[in-house]
Motif scaffolding. Structure first.
Motif, PDB file in Angstrom:
ATOM      1  N   ALA A  54       0.808  -1.198  -0.102  1.00  0.00           N
ATOM      2  CA  ALA A  54      -0.145   0.220  -0.120  1.00  0.00           C
ATOM      3  C   ALA A  54       0.876   1.140   0.032  1.00  0.00           C
ATOM      4  CB  ALA A  54      -0.831   0.145   1.320  1.00  0.00           C
ATOM      5  N   VAL A  55       0.529   2.215  -0.486  1.00  0.00           N
ATOM      6  CA  VAL A  55       0.986   3.533  -0.844  1.00  0.00           C
ATOM      7  C   VAL A  55      -0.118   4.328  -0.382  1.00  0.00           C
ATOM      8  CG1 VAL A  55       1.013   3.857  -3.138  1.00  0.00           C
ATOM      9  CG2 VAL A  55       2.465   5.401  -1.916  1.00  0.00           C
ATOM     10  N   THR A  56       0.221   5.669   0.356  1.00  0.00           N
ATOM     11  CA  THR A  56      -0.776   6.607   0.887  1.00  0.00           C
ATOM     12  C   THR A  56      -0.409   7.837   0.419  1.00  0.00           C
ATOM     13  OG1 THR A  56      -1.337   5.328   3.045  1.00  0.00           O
ATOM     14  CG2 THR A  56      -2.056   7.691   2.772  1.00  0.00           C
ATOM     15  N   VAL A  57      -1.022   8.573  -0.283  1.00  0.00           N
ATOM     16  CA  VAL A  57      -0.831   9.886  -0.977  1.00  0.00           C
ATOM     17  C   VAL A  57      -2.006  11.058  -0.585  1.00  0.00           C
ATOM     18  CG1 VAL A  57      -0.655  11.235  -3.079  1.00  0.00           C
ATOM     19  CG2 VAL A  57      -0.009   8.635  -3.013  1.00  0.00           C
ATOM     20  N   PHE A  58      -1.428  11.956  -0.065  1.00  0.00           N
ATOM     21  CA  PHE A  58      -1.971  13.247   0.598  1.00  0.00           C
ATOM     22  C   PHE A  58      -1.911  14.112  -0.614  1.00  0.00           C
ATOM     23  CE2 PHE A  58      -2.285  13.213   5.505  1.00  0.00           C
ATOM     24  CZ  PHE A  58      -2.822  11.907   5.332  1.00  0.00           C
ATOM     25  N   ALA A  59      -2.913  14.836  -1.494  1.00  0.00           N
ATOM     26  CA  ALA A  59      -2.809  15.281  -2.488  1.00  0.00           C
ATOM     27  C   ALA A  59      -3.826  16.599  -2.430  1.00  0.00           C
ATOM     28  CB  ALA A  59      -3.104  14.616  -3.736  1.00  0.00           C
ATOM     29  N   ALA A  60      -3.501  17.619  -2.992  1.00  0.00           N
ATOM     30  CA  ALA A  60      -4.468  18.999  -3.152  1.00  0.00           C
ATOM     31  C   ALA A  60      -5.793  18.609  -3.847  1.00  0.00           C
ATOM     32  CB  ALA A  60      -3.834  19.938  -3.866  1.00  0.00           C
ATOM     33  N   ALA A  61      -6.748  19.155  -3.251  1.00  0.00           N
ATOM     34  CA  ALA A  61      -8.010  18.607  -3.715  1.00  0.00           C
ATOM     35  C   ALA A  61      -8.346  18.783  -5.295  1.00  0.00           C
ATOM     36  CB  ALA A  61      -9.213  19.539  -3.197  1.00  0.00           C
ATOM     37  N   SER A  62      -7.763  19.700  -5.861  1.00  0.00           N
ATOM     38  CA  SER A  62      -7.632  19.959  -7.378  1.00  0.00           C
ATOM     39  C   SER A  62      -6.814  18.870  -8.241  1.00  0.00           C
ATOM     40  CB  SER A  62      -6.997  21.273  -7.578  1.00  0.00           C
ATOM     41  OG  SER A  62      -5.655  21.495  -7.095  1.00  0.00           O
ATOM     42  N   LEU A  63      -6.270  18.094  -7.419  1.00  0.00           N
ATOM     43  CA  LEU A  63      -5.645  16.919  -8.261  1.00  0.00           C
ATOM     44  C   LEU A  63      -6.507  15.741  -8.208  1.00  0.00           C
ATOM     45  CD1 LEU A  63      -2.101  17.385  -6.557  1.00  0.00           C
ATOM     46  CD2 LEU A  63      -2.619  17.623  -9.029  1.00  0.00           C
TER      47      LEU A  63
END
Length: 275
Positions: A54-63
């Motif tokens: 598993a890999v967890t990505v925190f990303a800006a809403a626009s992405l």
């Protein structure tokens, strides 16, 4: 042991030692190349099976739309992996990371919010800009209020929504307003760009200043209006592997995909500008 065997044994031992030395040198060379983040990231992205888990990505809403697509492509290229996303305002995500929230990758909508993470020492290596984004006005379908400029939003009677100034889209909107010498009092400030856009989609607002990528993603739910001041408020989007990453290999491979030709194609098709 015969005399012949004793005579030939030393050359055989020397040859074996030489082969072992060559193998060791090769291994060191391989290890050295892996220490280069660019080389190892590219290798991880292009060699299915090298990463898993598993890999967890925190990303800006626009992405949200483009990264969801990239996540699906990543899982196809690397069987056995699972990408989990957390989308939201970049400032909130950065605060969560510095507060100890478990994540492997952070993709922000501005260098300023990325600095919250890097200044806290929670990034592994230097962030890399992978895309840029420009503002656009989202109006109701058909643009019934005939909005044609940023100045039109300052008129009385229009219900306009902005992102909060602490998030990148809000900071960019304020920068555009300052560039045009304009003042605007919105009916509400929203915590991320998707929330601002939703106000227009639900007809709770007449217009919102959002990213062109969000207008693109909304399809016929809104109508976009470009304005020249947006050129003074283009946001760079940086991405970085986090120091506390639980799956560093998959994190590097995901970042490599985002920065690859395939990743850039998906981003530009969503309306992002090239870095």
């Amino acid at each position: 042991m015969t005399r012949t065997a004793r005579r030939t044994g030393r050359p055989i031992q020397v040859a074996a030692l030489g082969a072992a030395a060559l193998l060791a040198l090769s291994a060191c060379s391989s290890s050295g190349s892996d220490s280069s983040s660019g080389a190892s990231d590219s290798a991880s992205a292009s060699a299915p099976g090298r990463v898993s888990g598993a890999v967890t990505v925190f990303a800006a809403a626009s992405l949200k739309e483009s990264f969801t697509t990239l996540g699906e492509e990543f899982e196809k290229a690397h069987p056995g992996t699972k990408v989990t996303f957390s989308f939201g305002g970049s400032d909130s995500l950065a605060a969560s990371i510095t507060g100890g929230a478990p994540a492997d990758v952070f993709a922000s909508a501005s260098p300023k919010t990325m600095a919250i993470v890097t200044d806290a020492g929670d990034a592994s290596g230097a962030p890399a800009t992978f895309a840029r984004n420009q503002l656009e006005i989202a109006t109701l379908p058909g643009n019934p209020d005939k909005v044609s400029s940023l100045k039109d939003l300052t008129g009385s009677g229009l219900k306009v929504v902005l992102c909060d100034r602490t998030v990148p889209c809000g900071a960019a909107a304020q920068k555009a307003l300052d560039a045009g010498g304009l003042k605007l009092t919105p009916v509400s400030y929203e915590q991320d760009v998707k929330a601002a856009l939703t106000k227009v989609e639900l007809k709770e607002a007449d217009a919102a200043v959002v990213y062109r990528t969000d207008v693109h993603a909304a399809g016929d739910k809104v109508e976009g209006v470009e304005f020249p001041e947006s050129a003074d408020a283009v946001n760079d989007y940086p991405i970085v592997r986090l120091k506390g990453a639980r799956n560093a290999g998959a994190a590097r491979a995901f970042i490599a995909l985002v920065r690859s030709a395939e990743g850039q194609k998906i981003l530009t098709e969503a309306g992002f500008l090239k870095p």
